[in-house]
Design a protein around this motif. Structure first.
Motif, PDB file in Angstrom:
ATOM      1  N   PHE C 130      48.068  43.394  40.266  1.00 16.35           N
ATOM      2  CA  PHE C 130      47.957  43.768  41.670  1.00 16.35           C
ATOM      3  C   PHE C 130      46.985  42.802  42.331  1.00 16.35           C
ATOM      4  O   PHE C 130      45.834  42.721  41.929  1.00 16.35           O
ATOM      5  CB  PHE C 130      47.443  45.207  41.741  1.00 16.35           C
ATOM      6  CG  PHE C 130      47.496  45.827  43.111  1.00 16.35           C
ATOM      7  CD1 PHE C 130      48.625  46.510  43.525  1.00 16.35           C
ATOM      8  CD2 PHE C 130      46.410  45.741  43.961  1.00 16.35           C
ATOM      9  CE1 PHE C 130      48.668  47.100  44.777  1.00 16.35           C
ATOM     10  CE2 PHE C 130      46.461  46.327  45.226  1.00 16.35           C
ATOM     11  CZ  PHE C 130      47.587  47.017  45.639  1.00 16.35           C
ATOM     12  N   ASP C 131      47.490  42.042  43.325  1.00 16.48           N
ATOM     13  CA  ASP C 131      46.704  40.947  43.887  1.00 16.48           C
ATOM     14  C   ASP C 131      46.142  40.086  42.760  1.00 16.48           C
ATOM     15  O   ASP C 131      46.900  39.592  41.958  1.00 16.48           O
ATOM     16  CB  ASP C 131      45.614  41.468  44.831  1.00 16.48           C
ATOM     17  CG  ASP C 131      46.227  41.925  46.173  1.00 16.48           C
ATOM     18  OD1 ASP C 131      47.349  41.479  46.476  1.00 16.48           O
ATOM     19  OD2 ASP C 131      45.612  42.720  46.868  1.00 16.48           O
ATOM     20  N   SER C 132      44.825  40.008  42.650  1.00 19.08           N
ATOM     21  CA  SER C 132      44.282  39.045  41.692  1.00 19.08           C
ATOM     22  C   SER C 132      44.021  39.592  40.292  1.00 19.08           C
ATOM     23  O   SER C 132      43.600  38.868  39.430  1.00 19.08           O
ATOM     24  CB  SER C 132      42.969  38.463  42.223  1.00 19.08           C
ATOM     25  OG  SER C 132      43.188  37.836  43.462  1.00 19.08           O
ATOM     26  N   VAL C 133      44.247  40.878  40.078  1.00 15.98           N
ATOM     27  CA  VAL C 133      43.874  41.391  38.756  1.00 15.98           C
ATOM     28  C   VAL C 133      44.964  42.218  38.093  1.00 15.98           C
ATOM     29  O   VAL C 133      45.823  42.809  38.741  1.00 15.98           O
ATOM     30  CB  VAL C 133      42.590  42.253  38.814  1.00 15.98           C
ATOM     31  CG1 VAL C 133      41.411  41.424  39.267  1.00 15.98           C
ATOM     32  CG2 VAL C 133      42.797  43.462  39.693  1.00 15.98           C
ATOM     33  N   SER C 134      44.882  42.255  36.782  1.00 16.25           N
ATOM     34  CA  SER C 134      45.780  43.075  36.002  1.00 16.25           C
ATOM     35  C   SER C 134      45.273  44.506  36.013  1.00 16.25           C
ATOM     36  O   SER C 134      44.094  44.770  35.773  1.00 16.25           O
ATOM     37  CB  SER C 134      45.831  42.531  34.571  1.00 16.25           C
ATOM     38  OG  SER C 134      46.441  43.471  33.726  1.00 16.25           O
ATOM     39  N   ILE C 135      46.145  45.459  36.317  1.00 17.68           N
ATOM     40  CA  ILE C 135      45.774  46.861  36.436  1.00 17.68           C
ATOM     41  C   ILE C 135      45.877  47.555  35.090  1.00 17.68           C
ATOM     42  O   ILE C 135      45.038  48.345  34.696  1.00 17.68           O
ATOM     43  CB  ILE C 135      46.728  47.575  37.427  1.00 17.68           C
ATOM     44  CG1 ILE C 135      46.627  46.946  38.795  1.00 17.68           C
ATOM     45  CG2 ILE C 135      46.475  49.067  37.475  1.00 17.68           C
ATOM     46  CD1 ILE C 135      45.225  46.914  39.336  1.00 17.68           C
ATOM     47  N   ALA C 136      46.953  47.305  34.408  1.00 15.57           N
ATOM     48  CA  ALA C 136      47.200  48.016  33.159  1.00 15.57           C
ATOM     49  C   ALA C 136      48.250  47.288  32.346  1.00 15.57           C
ATOM     50  O   ALA C 136      49.082  46.585  32.897  1.00 15.57           O
ATOM     51  CB  ALA C 136      47.692  49.427  33.469  1.00 15.57           C
ATOM     52  N   GLY C 217      45.939  34.625  48.589  1.00 15.38           N
ATOM     53  CA  GLY C 217      46.888  33.838  47.818  1.00 15.38           C
ATOM     54  C   GLY C 217      46.965  34.426  46.435  1.00 15.38           C
ATOM     55  O   GLY C 217      46.006  35.026  45.945  1.00 15.38           O
ATOM     56  N   GLN C 218      48.108  34.317  45.819  1.00 14.41           N
ATOM     57  CA  GLN C 218      48.161  34.762  44.436  1.00 14.41           C
ATOM     58  C   GLN C 218      48.352  33.544  43.544  1.00 14.41           C
ATOM     59  O   GLN C 218      49.261  32.756  43.723  1.00 14.41           O
ATOM     60  CB  GLN C 218      49.271  35.783  44.188  1.00 14.41           C
ATOM     61  CG  GLN C 218      49.131  36.376  42.789  1.00 14.41           C
ATOM     62  CD  GLN C 218      49.929  37.653  42.611  1.00 14.41           C
ATOM     63  OE1 GLN C 218      50.916  37.883  43.279  1.00 14.41           O
ATOM     64  NE2 GLN C 218      49.507  38.501  41.696  1.00 14.41           N
ATOM     65  N   PHE C 219      47.444  33.436  42.601  1.00 15.58           N
ATOM     66  CA  PHE C 219      47.448  32.266  41.730  1.00 15.58           C
ATOM     67  C   PHE C 219      47.432  32.748  40.297  1.00 15.58           C
ATOM     68  O   PHE C 219      46.392  32.738  39.657  1.00 15.58           O
ATOM     69  CB  PHE C 219      46.225  31.393  42.012  1.00 15.58           C
ATOM     70  CG  PHE C 219      46.113  31.002  43.461  1.00 15.58           C
ATOM     71  CD1 PHE C 219      46.791  29.898  43.934  1.00 15.58           C
ATOM     72  CD2 PHE C 219      45.356  31.748  44.345  1.00 15.58           C
ATOM     73  CE1 PHE C 219      46.706  29.536  45.263  1.00 15.58           C
ATOM     74  CE2 PHE C 219      45.264  31.400  45.684  1.00 15.58           C
ATOM     75  CZ  PHE C 219      45.941  30.292  46.155  1.00 15.58           C
ATOM     76  N   GLU C 220      48.572  33.259  39.847  1.00 19.29           N
ATOM     77  CA  GLU C 220      48.497  33.784  38.497  1.00 19.29           C
ATOM     78  C   GLU C 220      48.809  32.705  37.477  1.00 19.29           C
ATOM     79  O   GLU C 220      49.408  31.679  37.773  1.00 19.29           O
ATOM     80  CB  GLU C 220      49.380  35.018  38.313  1.00 19.29           C
ATOM     81  CG  GLU C 220      50.787  34.733  37.921  1.00 19.29           C
ATOM     82  CD  GLU C 220      51.730  34.764  39.105  1.00 19.29           C
ATOM     83  OE1 GLU C 220      51.272  34.951  40.250  1.00 19.29           O
ATOM     84  OE2 GLU C 220      52.927  34.581  38.877  1.00 19.29           O
ATOM     85  N   ARG C 221      48.375  33.000  36.289  1.00 17.57           N
ATOM     86  CA  ARG C 221      48.484  32.033  35.214  1.00 17.57           C
ATOM     87  C   ARG C 221      49.036  32.771  34.006  1.00 17.57           C
ATOM     88  O   ARG C 221      48.483  33.786  33.595  1.00 17.57           O
ATOM     89  CB  ARG C 221      47.085  31.512  34.887  1.00 17.57           C
ATOM     90  CG  ARG C 221      47.067  30.435  33.854  1.00 17.57           C
ATOM     91  CD  ARG C 221      46.825  29.111  34.529  1.00 17.57           C
ATOM     92  NE  ARG C 221      47.053  28.028  33.617  1.00 17.57           N
ATOM     93  CZ  ARG C 221      46.999  26.744  33.970  1.00 17.57           C
ATOM     94  NH1 ARG C 221      46.721  26.412  35.209  1.00 17.57           N
ATOM     95  NH2 ARG C 221      47.236  25.791  33.089  1.00 17.57           N
ATOM     96  N   THR C 222      50.114  32.295  33.472  1.00 15.54           N
ATOM     97  CA  THR C 222      50.698  32.948  32.318  1.00 15.54           C
ATOM     98  C   THR C 222      50.789  31.951  31.174  1.00 15.54           C
ATOM     99  O   THR C 222      51.142  30.789  31.386  1.00 15.54           O
ATOM    100  CB  THR C 222      52.096  33.516  32.666  1.00 15.54           C
ATOM    101  OG1 THR C 222      51.936  34.496  33.676  1.00 15.54           O
ATOM    102  CG2 THR C 222      52.754  34.147  31.455  1.00 15.54           C
TER     103      THR C 222
END
Lengths: 370, 267, 480
Positions: C130-136, C217-222
């Motif tokens: 959710f936005d910048s963080v992992s919730i669960a 902005g969403q800047f996720e990294r996988t």
């Protein structure tokens, strides 16, 4: 190597053209190193009469400057080539314009230039104006055997229902360069068949550019480019449809050997006005050496829904199953490969106008007595 | 089978239609009761194919005058799919190929659309496959065709069999078969005709649009209509077809000349 | 017959994930600077190797220019107007789901991703971002029994620092491109997957990305690593609320397969695409790349792209290991003013490497849909093979379908074959289906899904129907 960089000094061609040589940061020149042009002897070569003193064939006549002046550049503008660097260079060299009018069913025409072993730039410009309903077979033969650059612009205006079969047979030399534009503007009902074959040049940049001004015309493009040694051949073709129901049938073939570089960029534009366009483009490359390189980039841009547009591209060796078939009939591997290569090239070469056979293109391209 | 007390399924009155700006149908009259088999014959360009497309609701054709009642209701205001769901079927002369759309899935969706209209339960994939396999027998079709794209790469004969298979599944009240015999060899023709005969019954009707007698050798019509210049010029029994086969269509020209009509060019 | 117009109308379907969750968010100030990069790293309590990684990337980004070669028409992005970190306010990462803000759980439930024990999908583990963080992350324990690590990248940085340090940035270097550099500097969260040697991941893994804040902005990294002989199937889903401003999404995904390993990465992308006039929507500038390091390893990308105002995305495979396999299956649907420039790169380095590309583009409205691909045969790619097929379906005469398949070969014993065609939904085909009782909308939807079948067949079972539904949804509406 001199300590002082020669880069700071513009190459003569850049100075002549009034613009720096295109560099590889420009998308259209990304794969094409123009280094051979940098050291060209700063001399404008005189151009010998391409008709070789032979009178013009039936149906073909010269246009006088008052007639051709307003027609010049029309096909370059229509095909969006007037700002291209090689066009600017050709203009700057200010060659005499060979402007011809074609009426009715003309007899075949052959235009031959040979820059020979002279050093410098040879600039040539041809304007062909085909009147409505006229037809012509024309073969352009461009040769060179030395450290020179041939700049050739062929402009064609095809009026309604006119038919042109244009062949360009260009056999060069490892020290020689060829910069050629073929710009064609086609009116409805006209038919263009344009076949180009290049081999032997150190550097070739060939740009066949066709605009069907209102669609409803037929365009057939055939190309064969062979590279070997350190040669580089680059074909950038461009096809645009300005109206509905136009047809394009394009086949471009490549044979890459030695440390040769081959580039093909085939743009096809089908705007909204060009419904019922039927366009096909096939690019086939034979890569015969592990030092050679093939770059192929079709570019299809379509904004019309009722169209048939297909393109395909292949890059490979000779087909193993075809080789095997021939071998299984008792033909040796080398001979089988040669036969396949001949067949591959001949598919394009046999579409050159009939008089091309006198130049034995297949034998000269493949370097054998075929 | 002619029964004068049988209910009227389709009643066409003075039907006129055009494609683009060209008038093709110029006043067609035709009444079809249940249990009947009708054949519409005529030369190319007589308007017979147009008639079948107009009845099915092809969007390229515009009805300019006249009416068509289907089971007493205005057929012309129904969308093509609604006509199909209520039991009007067109067997196409040239069934289109639709790559990627699975034939079996297509048949199931179409069958269920018809069943829903009839107030029947939809068939699940298993029940439907059972039904299809049974109906395949009507046209002696290889089940392998079920797994292919809709008509994709089918031969002419295979396409026509697929048409009749659809008819067998949809169980139409009025089946219009447009040049179903074209492009068929004699064996395929027999199979297709056999299928049509098997499906024809006292509660439905068939309208055959054809050029040749050879289909009518296999499917016996109750009525034969001769179309020319966008209208029905003559109606008779099955002997009329034999007469046409023997004498040709020359009399049509004379008849038309008498009526002062222009032959239509598209059909 | 106004087939084009009516089909076009069908594609105009309101976006149903456009709601905003009203939740207190912790945001940092707008703008990007070295301090911001340090702040993000500090907030996430990162080890120093990661701060160095970020700072290096930031320095590189400063020297780079935003690419314009994809010819995407969009107003200049002001990178100082973007918030680089936004997180829903909650205490430390929750030990159990019960402690997660119910509003968040509700949000994901509304999106069709229930996270609670009772409702969660039975054989799919989900990481919800959710936005910048992992919730669960669900099913973590069950996966751990098999040695599979599936968690947020922030957590991985702390718990599995060695693995992260070993692989992060090795497939997509920080300097790879403008957006990859930006992501490397400011990435907030994303997923980390590690499948140890010989393990076949017992369930599908899935990450669901949700952008909620308007100016974030969403800047996720996988990062997904499959060791020797391991295999995993992973699915990524994404949605965003409807705002009339554009949000930037610049993700980086890195995949690594060692000998005999395989990763199947599927994306069903449904970001908000903007309205019919092109106002609002996500700018989706993503770098996705997999590296088949090991012999006989395999990486397969499947994507269904339906959202975003602008998509710029080329999931790629570097086929390094001998006999390794790369695949790319793509459906991209654009409508209204959407622009998609997508495709793949298959870089054949090792001998006998094989790749397959199947791309299906559907363009409607005034949209522009481009396939841009690169197939490269390196000098050592002896016996390598590629086959590409790029088909375009045009709906209406104002949409553009462009194809730019670029091929480079330096190996004679490699073969490359590319085919492309265009088609449309013809009036005759529609009429044929209609005359069998199939309604107009269903007929269109059947044909579109038939057109896409080769790609949908590649999706994991659970999601194939989902993708079909998503396209059908985009095609639903009133018949014009």
């Amino acid at each position: 190597m001199p300590l002082l960089s020669v880069e700071s000094q513009l190459p003569w061609l850049a100075e002549l053209a009034g613009a720096p040589l295109p560099n590889r940061r420009e998308e259209a020149w990304r794969f094409t190193d123009l280094a051979p042009l940098r050291d060209l002897e700063p001399t404008l070569l005189p151009v010998v009469d391409p008709l070789g003193g032979v009178p013009l064939p039936k149906g073909v006549s010269r246009l006088d400057p008052a007639e051709w002046a307003p027609l010049l550049d029309a096909s370059l503008v229509a095909t969006g080539s007037e700002a291209a660097w090689p066009v600017g260079l050709n203009r700057a060299a200010d060659p005499q314009v060979l402007a011809l009018r074609v009426t009715g069913e003309a007899d075949p025409l052959e235009l031959a230039w040979d820059a020979g072993s002279a050093k410098g730039l040879a600039a040539l410009r041809v304007l062909l104006v085909l009147e409505p309903g006229s037809s012509l077979d024309v073969l352009q033969v461009v040769n060179s055997s030395g450290a020179n650059c041939t700049s050739l612009i062929t402009e064609v205006l095809l009026a309604e229902n006119a038919r042109l079969n244009l062949g360009v047979l260009a056999l060069g030399h490892g020290m020689a360069s060829l910069l050629a534009h073929v710009a064609v503007k086609q009116e409805p009902g006209s038919a263009l068949s344009c076949t180009t074959a290049t081999a032997g040049w150190g550097l070739v940049r060939l740009e066949p550019r066709v605009m069907q001004s209102a669609g409803s015309a037929q365009t057939r493009l055939r190309g064969l480019q062979m590279v070997d040694g350190q040669q580089l051949a680059d074909t950038h073709s461009f096809m645009s449809f300005g109206g509905p129901a136009g047809e394009l049938d394009q086949v471009h073939k490549v044979v890459a050997n030695g440390s040769g570089r081959s580039v093909f960029n085939g743009a096809v534009k089908v705007p909204q006005a060009a419904q019922q366009t039927n366009a096909s483009q096939l690019s086939r490359s034979l890569l015969l050496s592990d030092r050679a390189r093939v770059d192929t980039k079709p570019e299809l841009e379509i904004v019309a829904d009722d169209v048939k547009c297909a393109h395909g591209a292949t890059v490979s060796q000779l087909q193993a199953n075809e080789l095997f078939y021939l071998q299984s009939r008792g033909i040796g591997a080398d001979q089988a490969a040669h036969l396949l290569l001949r067949g591959y090239c001949d598919e394009v070469l046999r579409e050159l106008p009939a008089m091309a056979s006198a130049w034995h293109p297949l034998a000269r391209l493949l370097g054998d007595g075929a | 089978m002619i029964r004068s007390d049988a209910p009227v399924l389709l009643e066409i009155n003075d039907l006129c239609a055009r494609v683009e700006d060209q008038p093709i149908l110029k006043g067609v009259n035709l009444t079809i009761r249940s249990g009947e088999i009708h054949a519409v014959m005529g030369r190319n360009g007589s308007g017979k194919s147009t008639l079948s497309k107009v009845l099915a609701g092809h969007p390229a054709y515009t009805v300019t005058a006249g009416s068509v009642l289907y089971r007493g209701e205005n057929l012309l205001e129904l969308a093509p799919e609604q006509r199909a769901r209520t039991g009007l079927f067109l067997g196409f002369q040239y069934p289109v190929e639709i790559a990627g759309v699975n034939n079996l899935e297509f048949l199931r969706v179409a069958t269920n659309a018809r069943r829903t209209e009839q107030g029947l339960d939809e068939l699940d994939t298993f029940a439907f496959e059972d039904l299809v396999r049974e109906r395949l027998g009507v046209v002696q079709m290889d089940p392998a065709f079920l797994e292919r794209g809709l008509n994709e790469g089918f031969s002419g004969g295979e396409k026509k069999r697929n048409e009749i298979l659809q008819m067998a599944l949809l169980e139409p009240l009025v089946a219009i078969l447009d040049e179903t015999d074209s492009g068929l060899d004699i064996d395929a023709l027999r199979i297709v005709a056999g299928g049509v005969n098997q499906l024809a019954g006292p509660d439905n009707a068939t309208l055959l649009v054809t050029h040749y007698q050879r289909l009518l050798d296999l499917i016996t019509p109750d009525y034969v209509h001769v179309m020319a210049a966008g209208r029905i010029l003559r109606t008779g029994g099955k002997d009329l077809a034999l007469e046409l086969e023997r004498d040709g269509y020359d009399w049509v020209d004379q008849e038309l000349a008498r009526l002062g009509a222009e032959p239509a060019e598209v059909g | 017959m106004s087939t084009a117009a009516t089909v076009g109308d069908l594609v105009s379907q309101p976006y149903k994930y456009g709601f905003v969750t009203d939740i207190q968010t912790e945001k940092i100030a707008k703008g990007l600077s070295e301090d911001v990069v340090r702040l993000i790293s500090a907030k996430k309590e990162e080890p120093s190797f990661l701060l160095d990684f970020r700072l290096k990337a930031y320095q590189q980004w400063l020297k780079m220019e935003e690419p314009d070669w994809a010819a995407l028409g969009h107003p200049k992005i002001d990178y100082q107007e973007i918030i680089y970190y936004a997180a829903p306010k909650q205490k430390d990462k929750k030990a159990s789901l019960d402690e997660v803000d119910p509003k968040l759980l509700e949000t994901f439930e509304k999106l069709g991703i229930p996270l609670s024990e009772q409702k969660r999908l039975s054989n799919v583990a989900v990481d919800a971002v959710f936005d910048s963080v992992s919730i669960a992350t669900t099913y973590k324990e069950k996966l751990a029994e098999h040695g599979v690590i599936f968690c947020s990248i922030s957590e991985a940085v702390k718990e599995h620092a060695v693995l992260v340090e070993r692989y992060l940035g090795t497939v997509v270097p920080t300097s790879d491109n403008y957006f990859a550099a930006l992501n490397s500097a400011v990435f907030s969260d994303g997923s980390f997957v590690f499948i140890p040697k010989g393990v076949e991941c017992p369930m599908e893994l899935s990450t669901y990305f949700r952008i909620n804040s308007a100016d974030t902005g969403q800047f996720e990294r996988t990062l997904i690593v499959a060791e020797e002989g391991a295999s995993v199937s992973y699915l990524e889903g994404c949605t965003a609320p409807m705002f009339d401003t554009n949000q930037l999404h610049a993700a980086v995904v890195e995949l690594v397969t060692l000998d005999d390993a395989s990763i199947k990465y599927s994306t069903v992308q449904n970001w908000y695409a903007g309205d019919e006039n092109g106002v609002g929507g996500i700018y989706n500038f993503v770098t996705k790349r997999g590296q088949c390091r090991g012999a006989r390893s395999k990486i397969s990308w499947t994507q269904v792209e339906t959202g975003s105002a602008i998509t710029w995305k080329y999931p790629s495979c570097v086929l390094q290991g001998a006999d390794s396999v790369g695949e790319f299956y793509s459906v991209a649907l654009t409508n209204h003013r959407q622009q998609a420039d997508t495709g793949t790169k298959m870089i054949h380095l090792g001998p006998r490497t094989r790749s397959t590309i199947v791309s299906k583009g559907i363009s409607a409205g005034h949209s522009s849909n481009s396939y841009r691909g690169l197939v490269q045969m390196g000098t050592k790619a002896i016996g390598a093979k590629n086959y590409s097929q790029c088909d375009s379906m045009l709906i209406g005469d104002r949409a553009a379908a462009n194809t730019y398949p670029y091929i480079r070969s330096q190996q004679p014993d490699a073969s490359v074959e590319h085919e492309a065609s265009t088609c449309r939904i013809s009036a005759d085909q529609l009429f044929y289906l209609q005359s069998r009782g199939i309604g107009f909308e269903e007929a269109v939807s059947m044909m579109v899904s038939g057109f896409c079948r080769d790609v949908f067949n590649q999706l994991p079972m659970e999601f194939a129907a989902e993708a079909d539904k998503l396209l059908a949804l985009k095609l639903e509406g009133s018949v014009g």
